[in-house]
Design a protein around this motif. Sequence first.
Motif, PDB file in Angstrom:
ATOM      1  N   SER A   1       1.102   4.012  -2.956  1.00 43.19           N
ATOM      2  CA  SER A   1       0.831   5.382  -2.977  1.00 43.19           C
ATOM      3  C   SER A   1       1.920   6.382  -3.116  1.00 43.19           C
ATOM      4  O   SER A   1       1.770   7.224  -3.995  1.00 43.19           O
ATOM      5  CB  SER A   1       0.591   5.894  -1.266  1.00 43.19           C
TER       6      SER A   1
ATOM      7  N   LEU B   1       0.939  -1.305  -0.057  1.00 47.19           N
ATOM      8  CA  LEU B   1      -0.047  -0.129  -0.044  1.00 47.19           C
ATOM      9  C   LEU B   1       0.797   1.217   0.092  1.00 47.19           C
ATOM     10  O   LEU B   1       0.598   2.399  -0.902  1.00 47.19           O
ATOM     11  CB  LEU B   1      -0.876  -0.162   1.161  1.00 47.19           C
TER      12      LEU B   1
ATOM     13  N   SER C   1      -5.553   3.468  -6.665  1.00 45.83           N
ATOM     14  CA  SER C   1      -6.470   3.937  -5.468  1.00 45.83           C
ATOM     15  C   SER C   1      -7.637   2.888  -5.233  1.00 45.83           C
ATOM     16  O   SER C   1      -7.461   2.701  -4.015  1.00 45.83           O
ATOM     17  CB  SER C   1      -6.978   5.535  -5.953  1.00 45.83           C
ATOM     18  N   LEU C   2      -8.350   2.583  -6.250  1.00 48.15           N
ATOM     19  CA  LEU C   2      -9.292   1.761  -5.989  1.00 48.15           C
ATOM     20  C   LEU C   2      -8.678   0.095  -5.649  1.00 48.15           C
ATOM     21  O   LEU C   2      -9.381  -0.484  -4.815  1.00 48.15           O
ATOM     22  CB  LEU C   2     -10.292   1.471  -6.969  1.00 48.15           C
TER      23      LEU C   2
ATOM     24  N   LYS D   1      -6.071  -0.107  -3.913  1.00 46.58           N
ATOM     25  CA  LYS D   1      -5.648  -0.100  -2.566  1.00 46.58           C
ATOM     26  C   LYS D   1      -6.995   0.017  -1.663  1.00 46.58           C
ATOM     27  O   LYS D   1      -6.689  -0.720  -0.775  1.00 46.58           O
ATOM     28  CB  LYS D   1      -4.818   1.426  -2.471  1.00 46.58           C
ATOM     29  N   ALA D   2      -8.066   0.461  -2.184  1.00 47.93           N
ATOM     30  CA  ALA D   2      -9.167   0.409  -1.111  1.00 47.93           C
ATOM     31  C   ALA D   2      -9.665  -1.133  -1.109  1.00 47.93           C
ATOM     32  O   ALA D   2      -9.974  -1.290   0.187  1.00 47.93           O
ATOM     33  CB  ALA D   2     -10.103   1.302  -2.123  1.00 47.93           C
TER      34      ALA D   2
ATOM     35  N   VAL E   1      -7.437  -2.846   1.349  1.00 50.09           N
ATOM     36  CA  VAL E   1      -7.827  -2.505   2.834  1.00 50.09           C
ATOM     37  C   VAL E   1      -8.878  -3.294   3.208  1.00 50.09           C
ATOM     38  O   VAL E   1      -9.063  -4.034   4.423  1.00 50.09           O
ATOM     39  CB  VAL E   1      -7.705  -1.079   3.027  1.00 50.09           C
TER      40      VAL E   1
END
Lengths: 87, 195
Positions: free
Chosen positions: A20, A16, A46-47, A49-50, A53
């Motif tokens: 970033s 992650l 970004s999505l 990474k989301a 998580v």
Amino acid sequence: MQNLLNDKATHIWLLLMGLSLSSWILSMQSSRATGFVSIAIILVISLFKARLVLRNFMDVAEAPAWLRYSVDAWVLTVFIGLLAFFS
Amino acid sequence: MNTASKKLAPHISGEASMWILLLGDMVIYALLFFMYGYDHRQEAALFRESQTTLNAGFGFANTLILLTSSWLVVMGLKSAKTNQRASAANFFKYAMLCGAAFGVSKFIEYGLKINSGIELTDNSFYMYYFLLTGFHFIHVIIGMTTLFFMRRHVLGENFSASSDNSISGLESGANFWHLVDLLWILIFPLLYLIG
């Protein structure tokens, strides 16, 4: 310490952080990413990474189907919606 | 056979009611992101010019801080589940400190903006900037309060690593903190990186 380094959550955290950094570097080609390809790549990162998580830190990967599908629908909707607005 | 069945059995992290709250929050934020995207499209030049006044370094630093805090919460929860209470309490404490670092960074960033004469009412972009980051900051404060109570719980007499109630409560609190991280993962590129 060895346990921490070998833990899957630590690997996800490092991934992650790396993702970033790559988004930030990509946006620095100009002061902001304005081209469609740059924007699309940053949104994908970004999505992704989301989702990492949600699935790994919030344990959605082991959740019942209704929660897994709801979360994936959210990720996909946000991605398509934002890509449409920024294209 | 039993082991395999256990691995395959779905497990919901925390209380299902908490997930309804989290999903509701995610939908509200998705709508805010779409409103931002729509207005960005309508006033692209204004949004892009305003975006140049933001320092992406703050956004990036805050991203690393929140990702680290999320990882600390995961490790804290794992420690709690294996009854390593002191270790769990420490992880939750460090996650709280990350939240505090995020707060300090946000205050510095807001201070710089306000000192340079930028206000919420200046234009649509700054309205979204203060609205998205402000609502998110409220989540950070609630999340830090939650972490405080999670830490107190693992150190308290009522905690039991074998109690479903104890673990489920901690999982719900942890998931709220991960939501704080999750929302920032999208706020960061929208406000700071793409235009």
